[in-house]
Design a protein around this motif. Structure first.
Motif, PDB file in Angstrom:
ATOM      1  N   PHE A 127      -7.566 -10.154  11.105  1.00  0.00           N
ATOM      2  CA  PHE A 127      -6.334  -9.861  10.379  1.00  0.00           C
ATOM      3  C   PHE A 127      -6.285 -10.625   9.061  1.00  0.00           C
ATOM      4  O   PHE A 127      -5.851 -10.089   8.037  1.00  0.00           O
ATOM      5  CB  PHE A 127      -5.114 -10.218  11.237  1.00  0.00           C
ATOM      6  N   GLN A 128      -6.728 -11.886   9.075  1.00  0.00           N
ATOM      7  CA  GLN A 128      -6.689 -12.684   7.858  1.00  0.00           C
ATOM      8  C   GLN A 128      -7.575 -12.083   6.771  1.00  0.00           C
ATOM      9  O   GLN A 128      -7.181 -12.010   5.601  1.00  0.00           O
ATOM     10  CB  GLN A 128      -7.140 -14.115   8.174  1.00  0.00           C
ATOM     11  N   ALA A 129      -8.772 -11.646   7.149  1.00  0.00           N
ATOM     12  CA  ALA A 129      -9.667 -11.026   6.169  1.00  0.00           C
ATOM     13  C   ALA A 129      -9.094  -9.703   5.649  1.00  0.00           C
ATOM     14  O   ALA A 129      -9.138  -9.420   4.441  1.00  0.00           O
ATOM     15  CB  ALA A 129     -11.043 -10.798   6.793  1.00  0.00           C
ATOM     16  N   ALA A 130      -8.543  -8.878   6.543  1.00  0.00           N
ATOM     17  CA  ALA A 130      -7.989  -7.585   6.129  1.00  0.00           C
ATOM     18  C   ALA A 130      -6.771  -7.768   5.230  1.00  0.00           C
ATOM     19  O   ALA A 130      -6.619  -7.066   4.211  1.00  0.00           O
ATOM     20  CB  ALA A 130      -7.623  -6.759   7.361  1.00  0.00           C
ATOM     21  N   PHE A 131      -5.900  -8.709   5.558  1.00  0.00           N
ATOM     22  CA  PHE A 131      -4.714  -8.941   4.740  1.00  0.00           C
ATOM     23  C   PHE A 131      -5.104  -9.495   3.374  1.00  0.00           C
ATOM     24  O   PHE A 131      -4.447  -9.198   2.372  1.00  0.00           O
ATOM     25  CB  PHE A 131      -3.767  -9.914   5.459  1.00  0.00           C
ATOM     26  N   ALA A 132      -6.153 -10.303   3.321  1.00  0.00           N
ATOM     27  CA  ALA A 132      -6.613 -10.818   2.025  1.00  0.00           C
ATOM     28  C   ALA A 132      -7.145  -9.684   1.147  1.00  0.00           C
ATOM     29  O   ALA A 132      -6.876  -9.645  -0.063  1.00  0.00           O
ATOM     30  CB  ALA A 132      -7.681 -11.887   2.235  1.00  0.00           C
ATOM     31  N   CYS A 133      -7.886  -8.754   1.733  1.00  0.00           N
ATOM     32  CA  CYS A 133      -8.401  -7.605   0.967  1.00  0.00           C
ATOM     33  C   CYS A 133      -7.260  -6.746   0.413  1.00  0.00           C
ATOM     34  O   CYS A 133      -7.217  -6.444  -0.793  1.00  0.00           O
ATOM     35  CB  CYS A 133      -9.308  -6.751   1.843  1.00  0.00           C
ATOM     36  N   LEU A 134      -6.335  -6.362   1.284  1.00  0.00           N
ATOM     37  CA  LEU A 134      -5.233  -5.506   0.847  1.00  0.00           C
ATOM     38  C   LEU A 134      -4.326  -6.225  -0.139  1.00  0.00           C
ATOM     39  O   LEU A 134      -3.844  -5.628  -1.110  1.00  0.00           O
ATOM     40  CB  LEU A 134      -4.441  -5.027   2.065  1.00  0.00           C
ATOM     41  N   GLY A 135      -4.074  -7.515   0.103  1.00  0.00           N
ATOM     42  CA  GLY A 135      -3.235  -8.273  -0.822  1.00  0.00           C
ATOM     43  C   GLY A 135      -3.841  -8.364  -2.202  1.00  0.00           C
ATOM     44  O   GLY A 135      -3.125  -8.254  -3.212  1.00  0.00           O
ATOM     45  N   LEU A 136      -5.159  -8.558  -2.280  1.00  0.00           N
ATOM     46  CA  LEU A 136      -5.813  -8.628  -3.589  1.00  0.00           C
ATOM     47  C   LEU A 136      -5.743  -7.283  -4.312  1.00  0.00           C
ATOM     48  O   LEU A 136      -5.528  -7.239  -5.537  1.00  0.00           O
ATOM     49  CB  LEU A 136      -7.263  -9.070  -3.413  1.00  0.00           C
ATOM     50  N   LEU A 137      -5.921  -6.184  -3.602  1.00  0.00           N
ATOM     51  CA  LEU A 137      -5.821  -4.866  -4.237  1.00  0.00           C
ATOM     52  C   LEU A 137      -4.424  -4.601  -4.790  1.00  0.00           C
ATOM     53  O   LEU A 137      -4.268  -4.125  -5.921  1.00  0.00           O
ATOM     54  CB  LEU A 137      -6.207  -3.783  -3.228  1.00  0.00           C
ATOM     55  N   ILE A 138      -3.391  -4.919  -4.014  1.00  0.00           N
ATOM     56  CA  ILE A 138      -2.018  -4.685  -4.474  1.00  0.00           C
ATOM     57  C   ILE A 138      -1.687  -5.589  -5.651  1.00  0.00           C
ATOM     58  O   ILE A 138      -1.063  -5.166  -6.638  1.00  0.00           O
ATOM     59  CB  ILE A 138      -1.039  -4.894  -3.307  1.00  0.00           C
ATOM     60  N   GLN A 139      -2.108  -6.844  -5.577  1.00  0.00           N
ATOM     61  CA  GLN A 139      -1.875  -7.750  -6.700  1.00  0.00           C
ATOM     62  C   GLN A 139      -2.562  -7.259  -7.969  1.00  0.00           C
ATOM     63  O   GLN A 139      -2.007  -7.340  -9.067  1.00  0.00           O
ATOM     64  CB  GLN A 139      -2.391  -9.148  -6.353  1.00  0.00           C
ATOM     65  N   GLN A 140      -3.788  -6.753  -7.822  1.00  0.00           N
ATOM     66  CA  GLN A 140      -4.515  -6.280  -8.997  1.00  0.00           C
ATOM     67  C   GLN A 140      -3.793  -5.119  -9.674  1.00  0.00           C
ATOM     68  O   GLN A 140      -3.682  -5.067 -10.907  1.00  0.00           O
ATOM     69  CB  GLN A 140      -5.935  -5.861  -8.593  1.00  0.00           C
ATOM     70  N   VAL A 141      -3.268  -4.190  -8.884  1.00  0.00           N
ATOM     71  CA  VAL A 141      -2.538  -3.056  -9.461  1.00  0.00           C
ATOM     72  C   VAL A 141      -1.277  -3.537 -10.186  1.00  0.00           C
ATOM     73  O   VAL A 141      -0.995  -3.141 -11.333  1.00  0.00           O
ATOM     74  CB  VAL A 141      -2.189  -2.038  -8.359  1.00  0.00           C
ATOM     75  N   ILE A 142      -0.516  -4.425  -9.557  1.00  0.00           N
ATOM     76  CA  ILE A 142       0.747  -4.878 -10.152  1.00  0.00           C
ATOM     77  C   ILE A 142       0.501  -5.702 -11.409  1.00  0.00           C
ATOM     78  O   ILE A 142       1.104  -5.459 -12.469  1.00  0.00           O
ATOM     79  CB  ILE A 142       1.553  -5.683  -9.110  1.00  0.00           C
ATOM     80  N   PHE A 143      -0.397  -6.670 -11.328  1.00  0.00           N
ATOM     81  CA  PHE A 143      -0.625  -7.542 -12.480  1.00  0.00           C
ATOM     82  C   PHE A 143      -1.329  -6.806 -13.618  1.00  0.00           C
ATOM     83  O   PHE A 143      -1.109  -7.132 -14.795  1.00  0.00           O
ATOM     84  CB  PHE A 143      -1.436  -8.762 -12.057  1.00  0.00           C
ATOM     85  N   PHE A 144      -2.167  -5.834 -13.300  1.00  0.00           N
ATOM     86  CA  PHE A 144      -2.806  -5.061 -14.361  1.00  0.00           C
ATOM     87  C   PHE A 144      -1.778  -4.231 -15.118  1.00  0.00           C
ATOM     88  O   PHE A 144      -1.793  -4.182 -16.363  1.00  0.00           O
ATOM     89  CB  PHE A 144      -3.892  -4.172 -13.769  1.00  0.00           C
ATOM     90  N   LEU A 145      -0.878  -3.581 -14.403  1.00  0.00           N
ATOM     91  CA  LEU A 145       0.165  -2.799 -15.077  1.00  0.00           C
ATOM     92  C   LEU A 145       1.079  -3.696 -15.910  1.00  0.00           C
ATOM     93  O   LEU A 145       1.460  -3.339 -17.041  1.00  0.00           O
ATOM     94  CB  LEU A 145       0.978  -2.023 -14.041  1.00  0.00           C
ATOM     95  N   CYS A 146       1.425  -4.862 -15.367  1.00  0.00           N
ATOM     96  CA  CYS A 146       2.289  -5.775 -16.127  1.00  0.00           C
ATOM     97  C   CYS A 146       1.588  -6.292 -17.382  1.00  0.00           C
ATOM     98  O   CYS A 146       2.196  -6.381 -18.459  1.00  0.00           O
ATOM     99  CB  CYS A 146       2.715  -6.940 -15.241  1.00  0.00           C
ATOM    100  N   SER A 147       0.305  -6.640 -17.258  1.00  0.00           N
ATOM    101  CA  SER A 147      -0.426  -7.137 -18.427  1.00  0.00           C
ATOM    102  C   SER A 147      -0.626  -6.044 -19.475  1.00  0.00           C
ATOM    103  O   SER A 147      -0.542  -6.305 -20.683  1.00  0.00           O
ATOM    104  CB  SER A 147      -1.780  -7.697 -17.986  1.00  0.00           C
ATOM    105  N   VAL A 148      -0.872  -4.810 -19.043  1.00  0.00           N
ATOM    106  CA  VAL A 148      -1.017  -3.704 -19.996  1.00  0.00           C
ATOM    107  C   VAL A 148       0.302  -3.449 -20.720  1.00  0.00           C
ATOM    108  O   VAL A 148       0.330  -3.247 -21.955  1.00  0.00           O
ATOM    109  CB  VAL A 148      -1.507  -2.439 -19.263  1.00  0.00           C
ATOM    110  N   ALA A 149       1.413  -3.462 -19.985  1.00  0.00           N
ATOM    111  CA  ALA A 149       2.716  -3.251 -20.624  1.00  0.00           C
ATOM    112  C   ALA A 149       3.022  -4.358 -21.632  1.00  0.00           C
ATOM    113  O   ALA A 149       3.502  -4.091 -22.746  1.00  0.00           O
ATOM    114  CB  ALA A 149       3.808  -3.178 -19.555  1.00  0.00           C
ATOM    115  N   PHE A 150       2.737  -5.588 -21.274  1.00  0.00           N
ATOM    116  CA  PHE A 150       3.005  -6.687 -22.201  1.00  0.00           C
ATOM    117  C   PHE A 150       2.095  -6.602 -23.430  1.00  0.00           C
ATOM    118  O   PHE A 150       2.530  -6.872 -24.558  1.00  0.00           O
ATOM    119  CB  PHE A 150       2.793  -8.015 -21.477  1.00  0.00           C
ATOM    120  N   THR A 151       0.841  -6.213 -23.215  1.00  0.00           N
ATOM    121  CA  THR A 151      -0.102  -6.154 -24.335  1.00  0.00           C
ATOM    122  C   THR A 151       0.269  -5.055 -25.322  1.00  0.00           C
ATOM    123  O   THR A 151       0.296  -5.280 -26.543  1.00  0.00           O
ATOM    124  CB  THR A 151      -1.524  -5.931 -23.796  1.00  0.00           C
ATOM    125  N   PHE A 152       0.571  -3.847 -24.820  1.00  0.00           N
ATOM    126  CA  PHE A 152       0.805  -2.716 -25.716  1.00  0.00           C
ATOM    127  C   PHE A 152       2.239  -2.637 -26.222  1.00  0.00           C
ATOM    128  O   PHE A 152       2.508  -1.905 -27.175  1.00  0.00           O
ATOM    129  CB  PHE A 152       0.442  -1.411 -25.011  1.00  0.00           C
TER     130      PHE A 152
END
Length: 671
Positions: free
Chosen positions: A431-456
């Motif tokens: 469970f710890q490994a699976a939650f780490a994988c899914l958490g990293l994917l969700i974080q990447q989507v959220i932070f990428f969208l936020c960084s793109v919005a701030f940049t442009f």
């Protein structure tokens, strides 16, 4: 004549076509020849097929029977030669992969083998031939072979961990040969074929880095332990596993040394509070306490999961963005200009096409930078959360060891193993490994969208000196924002100066009529403030849950419904098994009971030639006081372990269940 000729040309039937041709000929959007894209950037050269000396099929064909033979031989050795003939009448049985509930086992070996297994499963998901011993004939058969591979790889790497379980020289020798065989085959394959056509040429090599590091660790650990065991060939058998750790834990608990440093200050500076908060995310080992083996394995799997997911995201997206940027043509830029994604300089400006092409490439470069920065930030946040998990787990275990169940759980729990707790303990590291994988994917989507919005919306308009839609919205709505800020500040000032009366010991509410009037008048503005607060609540809840998704020691739901959180429920049941089966004071008490008593020297023979009065006198024992103190200390240690073991509370008598029996002072003692 010239005028008539020109007039004839204008009146001719070709006049509209000639005029359209002249107008379009001056427009660079249609007739300016685009620069051809480099074919090497868009379509890189195909990677030639590589045939290593030891192919994957040959490697598995050779190592699988050898691993099976080793595990059967060690099973026979354990049953026959290590005084276990009474178990199933000496019939050989399957070896255990080490005692995962042991506090003093080979932690590095367990973490390394689990890391090899998890990395193999990560590669299995994207591999077209999941089972090396057979190749699928259709997509349906490939999914079937993936299911078989999920059972094959644990059995294939099982002997690497099982060789350390017997704690025997033959087991260490077999583990050395297996580790060297696996490491040599994997390293030779990576050196001969570093590039592969899957996802990215370097993805296969980068994804095998945890496997190579784990095999290198096993290749060094097994020979070192083997040489150490050969050095004490004539020494007696090793003591019970874990005995040294539980003795150290008991010694640390019973230690009477005072705490270092003076009393804590009531008020700390801001710098000290920031420093203490940052240090709370760093796990600092303490004397007398060791993290359980299963938690070490879980954190190692989570770190490897973060590495594998980040390598996959980098290899799948960044090269594609670079290829698009390198192959960007003027035709594509024209399309982007027409959609408004790239600002237009106008056809009358010389060199406008080249400028817009550079702008489009700059935008793609900004996307690549945002993607890499957000991924690096997500990896750092996930690793920080995992370190925080270690610190929280230590405090939770210490509280449960002392019987403070309500300090960890919201409700009272009986610390006993159950069916659900055993199942959760088995799946905790997964469970710890699976939650780490899914958490990293969700974080990447959220932070990428936020960084793109701030940049442009902020950075690029400031660089170009142009207006941004965000700046336009803020400029047009400044009365609205000003009204909200003034209303909030006004309420705070009135609450401080008019509606709150400070007395000697406490504060009281005053001017209630004015308070009701202001509340009614500011109701519409507070509705707008509430809308902004609701938006902020959604944003902060999403960010908090995305960042803390990899942590199983906290629930992302309310305390009343925290049992619906599968990760937190798994963690709670995992703690029950760890505390009930691995309580260090209970283990120390058991080791004290199993400790053999010291044999006393026989009494010297009496001299029969002494007088009768001298024979009646009893000679004083030279070390009676010292022996008595040792007995008292041992009995006190046993009593301490019994009284402070919460798992034995339900087995005590009713009188012993009273808190006063555990040393609690319920009232003033009688004189």
């Amino acid at each position: 004549m010239a005028s008539n000729g020109s007039a004839g040309i204008r009146d001719s039937p070709l006049e509209p076509g000639i005029f359209l041709e002249e107008e379009l000929g001056s427009d660079w959007y249609i007739y300016e020849s685009p620069e051809p894209a480099a074919p090497d950037d868009l379509f890189p050269e195909a990677i030639p097929e590589c045939h290593p000396t030891i192919s994957p099929r040959l490697y598995h064909t050779v190592m699988a029977p050898i691993s099976l033979a080793v595990i059967l031989a060690l099973s026979f050795l354990v049953k026959r030669r290590r005084l276990r003939q009474s178990c199933w009448n000496g019939v050989p049985g399957l070896l255990s992969p080490g005692n995962l509930l042991d506090g003093d086992g080979p932690r590095a070996v367990a973490a390394a083998v689990f890391g090899i297994l998890f990395s193999s499963l990560c590669q299995l998901v994207l591999d077209p031939a999941p089972l090396p011993l057979a190749s699928p004939s259709s997509p349906t058969a490939r999914e079937f072979w993936k299911i078989l591979a999920l059972l094959y790889y644990p059995a294939f790497y099982f002997p690497l961990l099982g060789c350390a379980a017997p704690r025997h020289r033959l087991g260490y020798a077999a583990g050395t040969l297996l580790a060297w065989g696996h490491c040599g085959a994997q390293l030779g394959h990576r050196l001969q074929c570093p590039l592969a056509p899957k996802i990215h040429p370097l993805y296969s090599t980068l994804s095998h880095v945890p496997v190579l590091l784990s095999l290198a660790l096993l290749s060094l650990w097994y020979p070192a332990v083997l040489l150490r065991s050969l050095g004490r060939a004539h020494a007696p058998e090793t003591q019970i596993p874990g005995k040294s750790y539980y003795r150290r834990y008991l010694k640390a608990v019973l230690s009477k040394r005072g705490r270092k440093g003076g009393p804590a200050k009531i008020e700390e500076s801001l710098q000290a509070r920031i420093r203490s908060h940052l240090l709370s995310y760093v796990y600092i080992p303490e004397e007398g306490f060791r993290i359980p083996l299963m938690l070490v394995v879980s954190v190692t799997m989570a770190v490897i999961a973060v590495y594998q997911v980040s390598v996959l995201l980098l290899a799948a997206v960044v090269p594609a963005l670079r290829a698009v940027r390198a192959g960007l043509t003027k035709d594509v830029v024209v399309l982007l200009v027409q959609f408004g994604l790239v600002p237009s300089r106008g056809p009358a400006v010389p060199g406008a096409m080249e400028q817009e092409l550079r702008t489009a490439r700059h935008y793609l470069w900004a996307l690549e930078v945002c993607y890499i920065c957000s991924l690096a930030l997500c990896c750092l946040l996930t690793c920080a959360m995992l370190l925080r998990t270690l610190a929280m787990h230590r405090s939770n275990l210490r509280a449960l060891y002392q019987g403070a169940v309500l300090d960890v759980f919201s409700k009272a729990h009986i610390l006993r193993p159950s069916r659900e707790s055993i199942v959760c303990w088995m799946g905790f590291s997964s469970f710890q490994a699976a939650f780490a994988c899914l958490g990293l994917l969700i974080q990447q989507v959220i932070f990428f969208l936020c960084s793109v919005a701030f940049t442009f919306l902020v950075v690029i308009p400031l660089q170009d000196g142009t207006s941004s839609p965000l700046f336009g919205i803020i400029r047009n709505m400044w009365p609205f924002w000003l009204a909200l800020v003034v209303a909030v500040l006004l309420q705070h000032l009135l609450a401080r100066s008019q509606f709150l009366e400070r007395r000697s010991l406490h504060r009281e509410l005053t001017n209630r009529r004015a308070l009701c009037i202001v509340t009614f008048l500011l109701f519409p503005i507070n509705v707008l403030v509430g809308v902004l607060a609701a938006v902020w609540r959604v944003v902060i809840s999403g960010l908090y849950n995305a960042v803390h998704l990899c942590r199983l020691d906290i629930s992302l739901l309310h305390r009343g419904v925290e049992t619906f959180d599968p990760g937190y429920r798994t963690y709670c049941h995992y703690l029950k098994v760890e505390v009930s089966q691995c309580h260090p004071l209970l283990k120390a008490f058991c080791f004290l009971l199993l400790q053999p008593g010291r044999s006393e020297a026989p009494a010297p023979p009496r001299d029969t030639h002494l007088e009768e009065g001298l024979q009646l006198t009893h000679p004083k024992a030279p070390a009676a006081g010292r022996a008595r103190s040792r007995r008292l200390r041992a009995r006190w240690c046993v009593a301490y372990t019994l009284l402070h073991n919460p798992s034995l509370t339900a087995s005590r008598k009713t009188a012993l269940a009273d808190p006063a029996a555990n040393g609690a002072q319920l009232g003033v003692p009688r004189p």
